[in-house]
Design an enzyme around this catalytic site. Structure first.
Site, PDB file in Angstrom:
ATOM      1  CB  SER A 289      -8.885  54.841  -5.000  1.00 29.84           C
ATOM      2  OG  SER A 289      -8.517  53.492  -5.203  1.00 29.84           O
TER       3      SER A 289
ATOM      4  CE1 TYR B  49      -7.594  55.230 -10.466  1.00 32.82           C
ATOM      5  CE2 TYR B  49      -7.100  53.960  -8.486  1.00 32.82           C
ATOM      6  CZ  TYR B  49      -8.019  54.595  -9.301  1.00 32.82           C
ATOM      7  OH  TYR B  49      -9.353  54.608  -8.958  1.00 32.82           O
TER       8      TYR B  49
HETATM    9  P1  NDP Z   1     -15.869  55.469 -15.170  1.00 31.68           P
HETATM   10  O1  NDP Z   1     -14.827  55.079 -16.152  1.00 31.68           O
HETATM   11  O2  NDP Z   1     -17.265  54.986 -15.361  1.00 31.68           O
HETATM   12  O3  NDP Z   1     -15.900  57.024 -14.965  1.00 31.68           O
HETATM   13  C1  NDP Z   1     -14.815  57.852 -15.165  1.00 31.68           C
HETATM   14  C2  NDP Z   1     -15.352  59.211 -15.496  1.00 31.68           C
HETATM   15  O4  NDP Z   1     -14.284  60.132 -15.598  1.00 31.68           O
HETATM   16  C3  NDP Z   1     -16.097  59.223 -16.817  1.00 31.68           C
HETATM   17  O5  NDP Z   1     -17.318  59.862 -16.603  1.00 31.68           O
HETATM   18  C4  NDP Z   1     -15.205  60.031 -17.735  1.00 31.68           C
HETATM   19  O6  NDP Z   1     -15.947  60.826 -18.646  1.00 31.68           O
HETATM   20  C5  NDP Z   1     -14.489  60.930 -16.751  1.00 31.68           C
HETATM   21  N1  NDP Z   1     -13.207  61.395 -17.274  1.00 31.68           N
HETATM   22  C6  NDP Z   1     -12.060  60.695 -17.430  1.00 31.68           C
HETATM   23  N2  NDP Z   1     -11.116  61.492 -17.976  1.00 31.68           N
HETATM   24  C7  NDP Z   1     -11.689  62.711 -18.160  1.00 31.68           C
HETATM   25  C8  NDP Z   1     -11.221  63.926 -18.686  1.00 31.68           C
HETATM   26  N3  NDP Z   1      -9.974  64.084 -19.121  1.00 31.68           N
HETATM   27  N4  NDP Z   1     -12.079  64.966 -18.709  1.00 31.68           N
HETATM   28  C9  NDP Z   1     -13.346  64.843 -18.269  1.00 31.68           C
HETATM   29  N5  NDP Z   1     -13.849  63.701 -17.762  1.00 31.68           N
HETATM   30  C10 NDP Z   1     -13.018  62.644 -17.713  1.00 31.68           C
HETATM   31  O7  NDP Z   1     -15.287  54.933 -13.784  1.00 31.68           O
HETATM   32  P2  NDP Z   1     -15.768  55.077 -12.273  1.00 31.68           P
HETATM   33  O8  NDP Z   1     -17.141  55.589 -12.183  1.00 31.68           O
HETATM   34  O9  NDP Z   1     -15.412  53.821 -11.635  1.00 31.68           O
HETATM   35  O10 NDP Z   1     -14.734  56.174 -11.725  1.00 31.68           O
HETATM   36  C11 NDP Z   1     -15.129  57.392 -11.123  1.00 31.68           C
HETATM   37  C12 NDP Z   1     -14.118  57.757 -10.069  1.00 31.68           C
HETATM   38  O11 NDP Z   1     -14.118  56.771  -9.033  1.00 31.68           O
HETATM   39  C13 NDP Z   1     -12.678  57.835 -10.582  1.00 31.68           C
HETATM   40  O12 NDP Z   1     -12.004  58.901  -9.968  1.00 31.68           O
HETATM   41  C14 NDP Z   1     -12.096  56.509 -10.110  1.00 31.68           C
HETATM   42  O13 NDP Z   1     -10.706  56.572  -9.968  1.00 31.68           O
HETATM   43  C15 NDP Z   1     -12.798  56.350  -8.794  1.00 31.68           C
HETATM   44  N6  NDP Z   1     -12.790  55.003  -8.251  1.00 31.68           N
HETATM   45  C16 NDP Z   1     -13.432  53.973  -8.875  1.00 31.68           C
HETATM   46  C17 NDP Z   1     -13.420  52.703  -8.324  1.00 31.68           C
HETATM   47  C18 NDP Z   1     -14.117  51.546  -8.934  1.00 31.68           C
HETATM   48  O14 NDP Z   1     -13.992  50.419  -8.405  1.00 31.68           O
HETATM   49  N7  NDP Z   1     -14.874  51.715 -10.018  1.00 31.68           N
HETATM   50  C19 NDP Z   1     -12.705  52.426  -7.074  1.00 31.68           C
HETATM   51  C20 NDP Z   1     -12.063  53.588  -6.513  1.00 31.68           C
HETATM   52  C21 NDP Z   1     -12.113  54.813  -7.086  1.00 31.68           C
HETATM   53  P3  NDP Z   1     -15.798  60.618 -20.246  1.00 31.68           P
HETATM   54  O15 NDP Z   1     -16.226  59.203 -20.514  1.00 31.68           O
HETATM   55  O16 NDP Z   1     -16.687  61.634 -20.830  1.00 31.68           O
HETATM   56  O17 NDP Z   1     -14.335  60.839 -20.532  1.00 31.68           O
END
Ligand code: NDP
Length: 255
Positions: free
Chosen positions: A145, A158
């Site tokens: 991130s 985070y």
């Molecule tokens: P989303 O909320 O769309 O995606 C998060 C994903 O993580 C979902 O698919 C969710 O699946 C999964 N997830 C969360 N907890 C669990 C768990 N316990 N077990 C299995 N799956 C889990 O957000 P983003 O696409 O934005 O995030 C994806 C990554 O990118 C993350 O690591 C985030 O920190 C990182 N990121 C995002 C940024 C942004 O601006 N969006 C910036 C920097 C980093 P489910 O719904 O099935 O739980």
């Protein structure tokens, strides 16, 4: 297709691949020829993501996983090996945030963020190691991130988890380079996904501040991660390991 980027015959697990950035990467990997295992908790989102990949002509199936549970991560890898006989690429993308001032976190909240974002990536990496070692090849892509680089007053666990992700990436890269396993991190800027949609409602002015600070003058979208995922999963990046690459429209280099 340039053979350097050809992922035909490869199998990729994408945790959190059922939406947002994870789905953007899964789609990129599938278009490049990989069979993609969409690994998430939410069954409905899992099915929709598989359908989205298939609608582009890609191959995908879903595996239910809760990355907070070590046994569930190990089962995810075992069921992938049973279904496909191999695993070549692991994308540690699942993540979450709890936003509040540091003095307000319960220990359970700190642990939940650290376990979901950082510990799970270590556990999943351990779980694929045996298969990678046997193949004498493997690619791990960890999602960090901007908070791997910068502080954030409202996201202490985070930021700690994402900073840790970069150092873990470097440590695994050093440890496993001799086995021809490359471990790299992607550092997304501000991307329009479920994770940030609520933040934009809760944090006044966030949307405009991001636009102002980002030289590309837009929020990122999940598809911005398709190319970097293919690059880091393919032989094009075989001499790159331990790197943390911003995909941020220039956010991190703006003075
Ligand atoms: P989303 O909320 O769309 O995606 C998060 C994903 O993580 C979902 O698919 C969710 O699946 C999964 N997830 C969360 N907890 C669990 C768990 N316990 N077990 C299995 N799956 C889990 O957000 P983003 O696409 O934005 O995030 C994806 C990554 O990118 C993350 O690591 C985030 O920190 C990182 N990121 C995002 C940024 C942004 O601006 N969006 C910036 C920097 C980093 P489910 O719904 O099935 O739980």
């Amino acid at each position: 297709m340039n053979p350097l980027f050809d992922l035909s015959g490869k199998v990729a697990i994408v945790t959190g691949g059922n939406g947002g950035i994870g789905l953007g990467m899964a789609q990129g990997l599938a278009v490049a020829g990989a069979t993609v295992v969409i690994a998430g908790r939410n069954h409905h989102k899992n099915s929709e993501a598989v359908a989205a990949v298939q609608s582009q002509g890609g191959q995908a199936h879903a595996v239910a996983v809760d990355v907070m549970q070590q046994a569930s991560c190990e089962q995810m890898v075992q069921s992938t090996l049973q279904a496909h006989g191999r695993v070549d690429i692991l994308v540690n993308n699942a993540g979450m945030n709890i936003r509040k001032p540091p003095q307000s976190y319960a220990l359970a909240e700190w642990n939940e963020v650290m376990q979901t974002n950082l510990t799970s990536a270590f556990v999943c990496s351990q779980a694929v190691y045996g298969a990678f070692e046997k193949n004498r090849a493997g690619k791990i892509i960890n999602i960090g991130s901007m908070m791997s680089l910068f502080g954030a007053s409202f996201a202490t666990p985070y930021a700690a988890s994402k900073g840790g992700m970069v150092q873990m990436t470097k440590a695994l890269a050093c440890a496993w380079a001799a086995q021809n396993i490359q471990v790299n991190a992607i550092l997304p800027g501000w991307i329009d996904t479920d994770l940030t949609r609520q933040a934009r409602v809760d944090v006044q002015g966030l949307h405009d501040r991001v636009l102002e600070r980002t030289p590309a003058k837009r929020w990122g979208v999940p598809n911005d991660f398709a190319g970097i995922a293919v690059f880091l999963a393919s032989s094009a990046s075989d001499f790159i390991t331990g790197a943390a690459i911003p995909v941020d429209g220039g956010y991190s280099v703006q003075g």
